[in-house]
Design a protein around this motif. Structure first.
Motif, short mmCIF file in Angstrom:
data_model
loop_
_atom_site.label_atom_id
_atom_site.label_comp_id
_atom_site.label_asym_id
_atom_site.label_seq_id
_atom_site.Cartn_x
_atom_site.Cartn_y
_atom_site.Cartn_z
N SER A 190 -21.94 -22.77 -6.87
CA SER A 190 -20.85 -21.86 -7.22
C SER A 190 -19.49 -22.48 -6.91
N LYS A 191 -19.40 -23.23 -5.80
CA LYS A 191 -18.14 -23.87 -5.45
C LYS A 191 -17.81 -25.03 -6.39
N LYS A 192 -18.85 -25.74 -6.83
CA LYS A 192 -18.62 -26.86 -7.75
C LYS A 192 -18.29 -26.37 -9.15
N ASN A 193 -18.81 -25.17 -9.50
CA ASN A 193 -18.58 -24.63 -10.85
C ASN A 193 -18.06 -23.19 -10.73
N PRO A 194 -16.85 -23.00 -10.23
CA PRO A 194 -16.33 -21.64 -10.03
C PRO A 194 -16.12 -20.87 -11.32
N GLU A 195 -16.07 -21.59 -12.44
CA GLU A 195 -15.86 -20.90 -13.72
C GLU A 195 -17.14 -20.24 -14.23
N ILE A 196 -18.30 -20.59 -13.66
CA ILE A 196 -19.58 -20.01 -14.08
C ILE A 196 -19.88 -18.80 -13.20
N ALA A 197 -19.73 -17.62 -13.77
CA ALA A 197 -19.91 -16.38 -12.99
C ALA A 197 -21.37 -16.14 -12.62
#
Length: 264
Positions: A202-209
């Motif tokens: 989630s931190k590496k891909n914050p745009e993915i809800a």
């Protein structure tokens, strides 16, 4: 010359006899030491059995009833009585310092605000700590009672094994409780490992809800498991206590002709 020879022979025979006597004395001493060690070992085993029986008596008469009452109070605690909707609301609004996981509108679509810092789920951790502490204490009690029953099983004979069957069934029930306790500890460790992976993603891909939502779903799933586990521990421990107290005479004296009650 002959007298000297005869004297030498006599002295030699006397020395040989004394040597044999000393060897016999040493052998007897070794046998006495061995017998003493065996007696000491038997006494130590007997003392250990008495200690186990005394501990089992204390658990059955005092600790088990007190622990059941304590488990009833825990199962009614606010942490373990939240509805699913209350748990979801709590987990969705589990904020980090200065940030929130609430939804906000961005122009035309409603999206989840990305998290740069995802905190631990403190309510779940508190529940885990409570259950782990109780489980370890209960497992120690169950292990002691189980050992006492196993030591109280009579030697194998043909027939008249109804009481032995009750002992074996009780031991199996205690074993199942131990297995469920280990399952709880295993689930707790897997929860943290799985959540850590999801938080990293989630931190590496914050745009993915979906990653953020998957953390919430994991927390909800774990909450349901912990809540049901709390009830299961309470019920299982109560059933074990009820089974033992109802069949205590058969557990202590599985055969009618065996009047030795090792619990006392």
């Amino acid at each position: 010359y002959q007298r000297r020879v005869r004297g030498s022979v006599v002295e030699k025979n006397r020395a040989t006899h004394m040597s044999r006597s000393r060897e016999k004395e040493r052998e007897k001493e070794k046998e006495r030491e061995k017998g003493k060690d065996e007696i000491d070992a038997e006494e130590k085993v007997g003392t250990f059995k008495q200690e186990v029986a005394k501990s089992a008596q204390e658990i059955l008469n005092k600790k088990m009833p007190e622990k059941i009452v304590h488990l009833l109070s825990i199962s009614k605690d606010k942490l373990f009585t939240m509805t699913f909707a209350e748990a979801r609301t709590l987990f969705e609004s589990n904020p980090s310092e200065g940030q929130s996981n609430k939804k906000r509108k961005l122009e035309e679509t409603e999206q989840t605000a990305p998290l740069t810092d995802i905190p631990d789920n403190k309510p779940l951790i508190e529940m885990m700590n409570i259950l782990k502490t109780e489980t370890l204490e209960l497992t120690e009690m169950v292990n002691t009672v189980k050992l006492w029953i196993q030591l109280n099983i009579p030697r194998i004979e043909d027939g008249n094994n109804f009481g032995v069957g009750i002992q074996e069934e009780t031991i199996n029930e205690l074993g199942r409780f131990e297995d469920s306790s280990f399952s709880l500890l295993d689930t707790v460790s897997k929860y943290f490992a799985t959540r850590a992976k999801l938080v990293c993603k989630s931190k590496k891909n914050p745009e993915i809800a979906d990653y953020q939502q998957s953390i919430i779903e994991l927390d909800e799933k774990t909450y349901i498991f912990l809540r049901l586990t709390c009830l299961d521990i309470r019920n299982s421990f109560s059933i074990i206590y009820d089974m033992i107290t109802k069949n205590l005479d058969k557990i202590k004296s599985p055969r009618p002709h065996n009047h030795i009650h090792t619990l006392y």
